[in-house]
Enzyme design. Structure first.
Site, PDB file in Angstrom:
ATOM      1  N   HIS A  88       0.854  -1.245  -0.096  1.00  8.60           N
ATOM      2  CA  HIS A  88       0.155   0.008   0.085  1.00  8.60           C
ATOM      3  C   HIS A  88       1.057   1.183   0.074  1.00  8.60           C
ATOM      4  O   HIS A  88       2.172   1.164  -0.044  1.00  8.60           O
ATOM      5  CB  HIS A  88      -1.170   0.163   1.160  1.00  8.60           C
TER       6      HIS A  88
ATOM      7  N   ASN B  15      -2.931   2.749  13.466  1.00  8.40           N
ATOM      8  CA  ASN B  15      -3.368   4.038  12.534  1.00  8.40           C
ATOM      9  C   ASN B  15      -4.253   3.743  11.762  1.00  8.40           C
ATOM     10  O   ASN B  15      -4.070   2.811  10.687  1.00  8.40           O
ATOM     11  CB  ASN B  15      -1.761   4.309  11.763  1.00  8.40           C
TER      12      ASN B  15
ATOM     13  N   HIS C 246      -6.616  -1.320   6.266  1.00  8.57           N
ATOM     14  CA  HIS C 246      -5.747  -0.375   6.986  1.00  8.57           C
ATOM     15  C   HIS C 246      -5.503   0.804   6.027  1.00  8.57           C
ATOM     16  O   HIS C 246      -5.593   1.906   6.564  1.00  8.57           O
ATOM     17  CB  HIS C 246      -4.404  -1.063   7.111  1.00  8.57           C
TER      18      HIS C 246
END
Length: 252
Positions: free
Chosen positions: A105, A201, A170
């Site tokens: 990512h 996060n 995420h």
């Protein structure tokens, strides 16, 4: 050797004691352990580098996978300097060329070393969305986009590996990589280690779809014996089940 939570502390100690598992740390900031590499299976190594986020030092995992006479890198190390160090370790300890790399990512713990890899002639691939999000974030942008994985739950081949886009988790662009021979699922940051009690996060997370993304992974790879999170200790399929507990605890 299959990786389950019960064995993780012993295996981590073994990795630290093994020759070559820790590289020269002279350039690491104070308190930063530097690069660590641990062999999980024949032809599969986990590389771990360290960096700070919000003032806290975190480990970041990636994989090195052997395909015949070459290697595939799943995520760069966290940052350019750590990725250069990883390249040196690979040259000295494995001695095979890296054929290609995948960034799972757009965050810097996955893309921070992209420019280093591409300067060395290693093509870096990612989800098409990763290219756009990396550019928007000001992170290094992988030059190559994987095709056929735009829809959640879709897969595409990459040599001996299979790439799954489970949907947003995420991050909206997070992908996972399946190693069929070793029955290892590289979940990246869409999967949290068993010791965590929160989702980490979530600034760029797709909280609404994340549970479904994990269900896609569970449905696609029920035979997974080892699951590698983006941060922390590997485990078994219980890491995927643990995600649902975290979703429930967060009210998601």
């Amino acid at each position: 050797m299959k990786y389950h939570a019960f064995y993780a502390p012993w295996l981590l100690l073994l990795g630290l004691l093994t020759v070559g598992c820790q590289s020269d740390h002279r350039h690491s900031p104070p308190g930063n352990p530097g690069l660590q590499v641990e062999q999980l299976e024949p032809g599969v190594w986990m590389h771990t580098s360290y960096n700070t986020f919000d003032g806290v030092l975190y480990p970041s995992n990636g994989l090195i996978v052997r395909e015949g006479d070459h290697l595939v890198l799943l995520d760069s190390a966290w940052g350019a300097e750590a990725t250069e160090e990883l390249q040196v370790w690979i040259d000295e300890e494995i001695g095979l060329p890296v054929d290609r790399a995948l960034s799972t990512h757009f965050h810097s713990d996955r893309t921070g070393g992209v420019a280093v890899l591409e300067a060395a002639g290693i093509p870096v691939w990612s989800h098409p969305m990763t290219q756009r999000l990396s550019a928007e974030e000001g992170n290094p942008v992988p030059a190559n986009a994987l095709k056929g994985i735009e829809a959640p739950g879709s897969t595409t081949g990459s040599g001996s590996l299979e790439v799954l886009y489970p949907g947003g988790g995420h991050a909206r662009d997070n992908i996972m990589v399946w190693l069929p021979e070793q029955k290892i699922l590289y979940g990246g940051c869409a999967v949290r280690e068993l010791a965590t009690d929160n989702l980490g996060n979530t600034a760029d997370a797709d909280l609404g779809y994340w549970p479904q993304a994990i269900r896609h992974a569970q449905a696609m790879y029920p035979q997974a014996e080892v699951v590698i999170p983006g941060h922390g200790k590997p485990g078994g399929p219980e890491l995927l089940e643990h995600m649902h507990t975290l979703f429930e605890d967060s009210g998601n």
